[in-house]
Design an enzyme around this catalytic site. Structure first.
Site, PDB file in Angstrom:
ATOM      1  N   ARG A   1      18.735  18.526  63.613  1.00 33.21           N
ATOM      2  CA  ARG A   1      19.564  18.390  62.423  1.00 33.21           C
ATOM      3  C   ARG A   1      19.364  19.618  61.537  1.00 33.21           C
ATOM      4  O   ARG A   1      20.158  20.549  61.577  1.00 33.21           O
ATOM      5  CB  ARG A   1      19.195  17.094  61.683  1.00 33.21           C
TER       6      ARG A   1
ATOM      7  N   ARG B   1       5.398  11.847  52.861  1.00 36.56           N
ATOM      8  CA  ARG B   1       6.709  11.766  52.183  1.00 36.56           C
ATOM      9  C   ARG B   1       7.328  10.382  52.328  1.00 36.56           C
ATOM     10  O   ARG B   1       8.346  10.215  53.002  1.00 36.56           O
ATOM     11  CB  ARG B   1       7.685  12.778  52.801  1.00 36.56           C
TER      12      ARG B   1
ATOM     13  N   TYR C   1      40.865 -14.261  52.034  1.00 47.20           N
ATOM     14  CA  TYR C   1      41.845 -13.422  52.739  1.00 47.20           C
ATOM     15  C   TYR C   1      41.767 -13.592  54.249  1.00 47.20           C
ATOM     16  O   TYR C   1      40.683 -13.635  54.823  1.00 47.20           O
ATOM     17  CB  TYR C   1      41.583 -11.942  52.436  1.00 47.20           C
TER      18      TYR C   1
ATOM     19  N   MET D   1      37.011  -7.748  47.149  1.00 44.47           N
ATOM     20  CA  MET D   1      36.531  -6.603  46.376  1.00 44.47           C
ATOM     21  C   MET D   1      35.583  -7.036  45.258  1.00 44.47           C
ATOM     22  O   MET D   1      34.528  -6.439  45.058  1.00 44.47           O
ATOM     23  CB  MET D   1      37.718  -5.837  45.781  1.00 44.47           C
TER      24      MET D   1
END
Ligand SMILES: *Cc1c(COP(=O)(O)O)cnc(C)c1O
Length: 377
Positions: free
Chosen positions: A136, A221, A269, A317
């Protein structure tokens, strides 16, 4: 405007600090800790988490992109701060001005950084990123030594670190991570680091901290484990005895309507759920605009009255529906838990991730700006 929204996440910074201290205690006292607070601290709020991390003993902070670093600097965070994805040439002036450090991996960016810092009569901190097998970001092993040498030539560059990143530390098979560690160690020994001060060697992410002790060099990290989640269930057997992580975030909402619907009623829906008997259906005021993935439709559970109940029908939503037939005492206004504890039940980000066929990282990062973050400790 005060916050009245029924849907919010509650962040417990004490638990965050406890997690950080527990992670710190896993390594030798002289091993430093870079707290990864990218992506708004995995959705937990970059500034409060950055401050809490530093209070709890973090030495460095890591962010994904330079904007995140600038934001923390503007809020008064002065700690060493590393941009984990590096910078493009047009971001260098901000980098220098804000005293941010960056990973570097190409000769071009090294030269440009050196020149811009020299022009400003200052220096900039760099961490050489090696690609030991992630495929990467990073300099390829064969180009590592020349890049390192070119950095050491420039007085305007401070070589602060040497780093790599694992692709598979959370996978059951350890072989590839061991290969990456071996490759990294070989490069380190070839580089014969005698510069003073010696750069920090770091590569262990959450999974490696837990499973690969020989990936711990001068600094670790951690990201996800700071927030109290495990990258993968495979890591459970490798947790040190007595090492405990607490989920830092709870995601809550409240019931806004309850309907008693007859057998054969369709819900939401697309009519993707039909009641198979008379059912109590509760409407909740959150949906995919809040980060509740539509993929969770008909798959996730929530806690109501201390009981796990199924979400039913397509997630909308701004709303979604749950079948609370098993909790007939529930009332409009009652608290509903999406992540966290209620009674003796708990829903973890790991559970939600499994329902959505994703990872806890994506669950946290997906919780949208519209959901207020409320802090407690
Ligand atoms: C995100 C990131 C980390 C932290 O990863 P976790 O799996 O959350 O611990 C560490 N290093 C780099 C370079 C990263 O991008």
């Amino acid at each position: 405007m005060s916050i009245h929204r029924a849907t919010f996440v509650q962040i417990n910074l004490d638990l965050f600090k406890n997690n950080l201290k527990a992670i710190n205690a896993l390594t030798d006292p002289d091993v430093k800790l870079l707290a990864v607070v990218k992506a708004d601290a995995y959705g937990h709020g970059a500034l409060p988490c950055a401050q809490a991390a530093l209070e709890a003993g973090a030495d460095w902070l890591g962010v994904g992109i330079i904007e995140e670093g600038i934001e923390l600097r503007n809020e008064g965070v002065t700690a060493p701060l590393l941009i984990l994805t590096g910078v493009l040439p047009d971001e260098i002036d901000d980098l220098i001005q804000q005293r941010l450090s960056t990973v570097v991996f190409t000769p071009a960016i090294v030269e440009t950084l050196a020149q811009r810092a020299r022009l400003r009569d200052t220096s900039v901190g760099v961490h050489v990123k090696v690609d030991t097998g992630m495929g990467r970001l990073g300099v390829l092993p064969k180009d590592f030594l020349p890049l390192l040498k070119s950095i050491q030539k420039h007085k305007s560059l401070r070589l602060e670190g040497i780093t790599t990143h694992f692709s598979s530390a959370d996978e059951p098979d350890p072989e590839y991570t061991q290969f990456q560690i071996k490759r990294f160690k070989m490069l380190l020994s070839e580089s014969n680091l005698s510069v003073n001060p010696r750069p920090l060697v770091h590569c262990a992410n959450s999974s490696a901290i837990i499973r690969f002790k020989d990936s711990v060099f001068d600094m670790v990290r951690p990201g996800l484990i700071l927030y109290g989640a495990l990258p993968s269930p495979h890591l459970k057997p490798f947790l040190a005895p007595g090492f405990n992580l607490s989920p830092v975030m709870q995601w809550k909402t409240r019931i806004i309507q309850i309907n008693r619907l007859p057998e054969g009623s369709s819900i939401s829906y697309g009519r993707r759920y039909m009641t198979s008997q008379e059912s109590l259906i509760a409407t909740l005021p959150l949906g995919y605009a809040d980060g509740l993935s539509r993929k969770l439709s008909n798959r996730m559970k929530v806690l109501v009255g201390g009981q796990l109940v199924p979400q039913v029908g397509t997630i909308c939503m701004d709303m979604c529906l749950v079948d609370i037939s098993s909790v007939p005492t529930a009332r409009v206004g009652d608290e509903v838990i999406l992540l966290g504890k209620q009674g003796d039940q708990e829903i973890l980000s790991e559970n939600m991730a499994e329902w959505a066929e994703t990872i806890p990282y994506e669950i946290f990062c997906g919780i949208s700006k519209r959901v207020p973050r409320v802090y407690c400790d």
